[in-house]
Design an enzyme around this catalytic site. Structure first.
Site, PDB file in Angstrom:
ATOM      1  N   ALA A 174      17.338  74.301 -76.956  1.00  0.00           N
ATOM      2  CA  ALA A 174      18.268  73.198 -77.262  1.00  0.00           C
ATOM      3  C   ALA A 174      18.256  72.853 -78.749  1.00  0.00           C
ATOM      4  O   ALA A 174      17.195  72.912 -79.368  1.00  0.00           O
ATOM      5  CB  ALA A 174      17.874  71.972 -76.433  1.00  0.00           C
TER       6      ALA A 174
ATOM      7  N   CYS B  27      11.462  75.803 -88.587  1.00  0.00           N
ATOM      8  CA  CYS B  27      12.114  75.260 -89.781  1.00  0.00           C
ATOM      9  C   CYS B  27      11.080  74.476 -90.586  1.00  0.00           C
ATOM     10  O   CYS B  27      11.363  73.435 -91.138  1.00  0.00           O
ATOM     11  CB  CYS B  27      13.332  74.415 -89.432  1.00  0.00           C
ATOM     12  SG  CYS B  27      12.986  73.031 -88.347  1.00  0.00           S
TER      13      CYS B  27
HETATM   14  C1  LIG Z   1      13.581  73.740 -83.176  1.00  0.00           C
HETATM   15  S1  LIG Z   1      14.227  73.100 -81.712  1.00  0.00           S
HETATM   16  C2  LIG Z   1      15.108  74.464 -81.097  1.00  0.00           C
HETATM   17  C3  LIG Z   1      16.491  74.677 -81.695  1.00  0.00           C
HETATM   18  C4  LIG Z   1      17.310  75.693 -80.915  1.00  0.00           C
HETATM   19  N1  LIG Z   1      16.631  76.961 -80.811  1.00  0.00           N
HETATM   20  C5  LIG Z   1      18.700  75.930 -81.504  1.00  0.00           C
HETATM   21  O1  LIG Z   1      18.922  76.883 -82.206  1.00  0.00           O
HETATM   22  O2  LIG Z   1      19.589  75.119 -81.245  1.00  0.00           O
HETATM   23  C6  LIG Z   1      12.809  73.073 -80.702  1.00  0.00           C
HETATM   24  C7  LIG Z   1      13.087  72.776 -79.246  1.00  0.00           C
HETATM   25  O3  LIG Z   1      11.854  72.993 -78.538  1.00  0.00           O
HETATM   26  C8  LIG Z   1      11.866  72.170 -77.402  1.00  0.00           C
HETATM   27  N2  LIG Z   1      10.483  72.124 -76.875  1.00  0.00           N
HETATM   28  C9  LIG Z   1       9.420  71.437 -77.336  1.00  0.00           C
HETATM   29  N3  LIG Z   1       8.330  71.692 -76.597  1.00  0.00           N
HETATM   30  C10 LIG Z   1       8.707  72.589 -75.649  1.00  0.00           C
HETATM   31  C11 LIG Z   1       8.037  73.231 -74.576  1.00  0.00           C
HETATM   32  N4  LIG Z   1       6.728  73.014 -74.338  1.00  0.00           N
HETATM   33  N5  LIG Z   1       8.739  74.073 -73.794  1.00  0.00           N
HETATM   34  C12 LIG Z   1      10.056  74.301 -74.018  1.00  0.00           C
HETATM   35  N6  LIG Z   1      10.737  73.699 -75.014  1.00  0.00           N
HETATM   36  C13 LIG Z   1      10.080  72.868 -75.823  1.00  0.00           C
HETATM   37  C14 LIG Z   1      12.426  70.863 -77.913  1.00  0.00           C
HETATM   38  O4  LIG Z   1      12.944  70.088 -76.850  1.00  0.00           O
HETATM   39  C15 LIG Z   1      13.496  71.356 -78.899  1.00  0.00           C
HETATM   40  O5  LIG Z   1      14.751  71.374 -78.270  1.00  0.00           O
END
Ligand SMILES: C[S@@+](CC[C@H](N)C(=O)[O-])C[C@H]1O[C@@H](n2cnc3c(N)ncnc32)[C@H](O)[C@@H]1O
Length: 440
Positions: free
Chosen positions: A252, A373
């Protein structure tokens, strides 16, 4: 009431909450913006808030220089309104007369009519004299973070802070399934929007000046998306083979999943995120692009394999990990106000946990791309080096890339380089079943 007073008052309330009460900019804007029906007012509020938060010390220095007494704690909202007023003059360069009149009027909206004269006097002074020069060594970044960056990037430290205080250019990702980059560039030019195309990635366009998304040809139909250059390069780093089974483990709001599908409709993609609400944004993005039937969406903790994984391995896994966001301070300027040193330790533990768990889901001979990032080495190359040391069937592969800085493992772009965000990429190959070296 002057029409521009309301957005100024709202900007002051948002800034007060972020600067003085530790609130998140994103959350405050999410509540405040829907109260403004006119999209131009919403854009103005955002522009003022971002401009202030990118360099609050400039505005603080002006108040220190021009006010005989510091403002009291009760005057947080006034201080925020003054900052917003100053930002309208520099860097936003709004027509000064109207900006000043509307900002003074905003004192009434805030129930601070008695402070209108003070606001008027200070903003007129700024209009006449310009903002006082500030010492470039002073920064609102916390000292622990400056210390880390100075140690890790001594030659780039000043540029990191300077570039993080500047608004990013607007980058587009052209949907390769719908239109070629040069064709779309011509459509933009016809609409009066000028752009340049970098060598990589193949779908990126950088606009000469930011425009409202509604003016982009085909935006609503998914012909083009907004995505920074550095985020787009993740698709190059992963480069899954046609028909590959791909996992986007932290998906997300979904930009990288969509990019992968735009490039190759034959991918069998699973997009996972722990945050079910954010996963809805992935869904709506996929709907806009007509991809909703082509992706399996799962809300789960990626590290809890028992909760979501059926045991079928993936040819390519993307771990776009949660991180300090220190590479995108120009987009999320409140990050440096709110980050604590202890956050970094907690994030590195989470990243290691995700790496270790997700490695089991990579098919023998398959790849995992680890991206952040962040510009902190403990989240990036040190994180990957430690992973390689404890994972005998993993090895790092060089990326076919020239941008940024080649590190012992992975590649790092620092904020603003080539106009992109700060980003780290590492490509890890899992040994094939017989332990033989992978051919390519
Ligand atoms: C850097 S963002 C990702 C951005 C995405 N890849 C995009 O291009 O739109 C990191 C994401 O990791 C998710 N996240 C954090 N801990 C997580 C976990 N244990 N398992 C799965 N997702 C996780 C967060 O909800 C967040 O949406």
């Amino acid at each position: 009431m002057l029409p521009g007073a309301q957005p100024r008052a709202i900007a002051a309330r948002v800034l007060d909450a972020v600067l003085h009460r530790g609130r998140s900019l994103k959350a405050e804007l999410a509540t405040a913006l829907p109260t403004l029906p006119d999209p131009r007012d919403r854009a103005l509020v955002e522009a003022m808030c971002f401009a202030v938060l990118r360099q609050p010390l400039r505005y603080e220095a002006a108040l220190e220089a021009w006010m005989p007494r510091a403002l009291s704690r009760r005057d947080g909202e006034l201080r925020a309104l003054l900052f917003a007023g100053l930002a309208q003059l520099d860097p936003l360069q709004l027509p000064a007369h109207a900006a000043l009149a509307a900002t003074v009027e905003a004192t009434r909206v805030l129930g601070r009519k008695h402070q209108a004269g003070l606001v008027n006097a200070l903003l007129r002074r700024a209009q006449r004299d310009g903002l006082p020069a500030t010492d470039p060594r002073h920064s609102h970044w916390p000292s622990w973070l400056r210390g880390l960056l100075r140690k890790q990037w001594p030659e780039h430290f000043d540029a990191i802070l300077a570039n993080s205080a500047i608004a990013p250019p607007m980058w587009l990702r052209v949907n390769a399934a719908r239109v070629g980059r040069e064709d779309y560039r011509a459509q933009l030019a016809e609409a009066g929007i000028q752009s340049m195309a970098p060598a990589a990635p193949a779908e990126a366009l950088r606009l000469d000046a930011a425009v409202p998304v509604s003016t982009l040809p085909g935006f609503a139909e998914g012909v083009v998306s907004i995505q920074d250059l550095s985020a787009q390069l993740v698709a190059d780093a992963l480069s899954p083979a046609p028909g590959a089974r791909v996992l986007d483990a932290c998906a997300a709001p979904g930009g990288k999943s969509a990019h992968l599908l735009e490039r190759d409709a034959s991918l069998r993609l699973t997009a996972l995120d722990i945050d079910a609400q954010r996963l809805q944004r992935v869904r709506s993005g996929l709907v806009r692009q007509g991809f909703e039937d082509r992706v399996e969406l799962l809300a789960a903790d990626a590290a809890e394999l028992d909760a979501w994984w059926d045991g079928r391995p993936f040819d390519a896994v993307l771990l776009d990990a949660p991180c300090s966001a220190t590479g995108i301070v120009r987009r999320q300027p409140d990050v440096v106000l709110h980050r604590r040193e202890s956050d970094i330790a907690a994030l590195t533990v989470l990243q290691a946990r995700l790496l270790d768990a997700l490695w089991h889901t990579v098919a023998p001979g398959g790849v995992l791309v680890y991206a952040t990032c962040s510009i902190l080495q403990e989240e990036n190359e040190a994180q990957v080096r430690a992973f390689l040391a404890r994972t005998p069937d993993a090895r790092s592969e060089a990326l076919d890339a020239r941008y940024g800085h080649d590190r012992e493992v992975g590649r790092q772009r620092l904020p603003g380089e080539d106009g992109g965000d700060g980003f780290f990429y590492a490509r890890l190959r899992r040994s094939p079943p017989d332990g033989s070296a992978h051919p390519g």
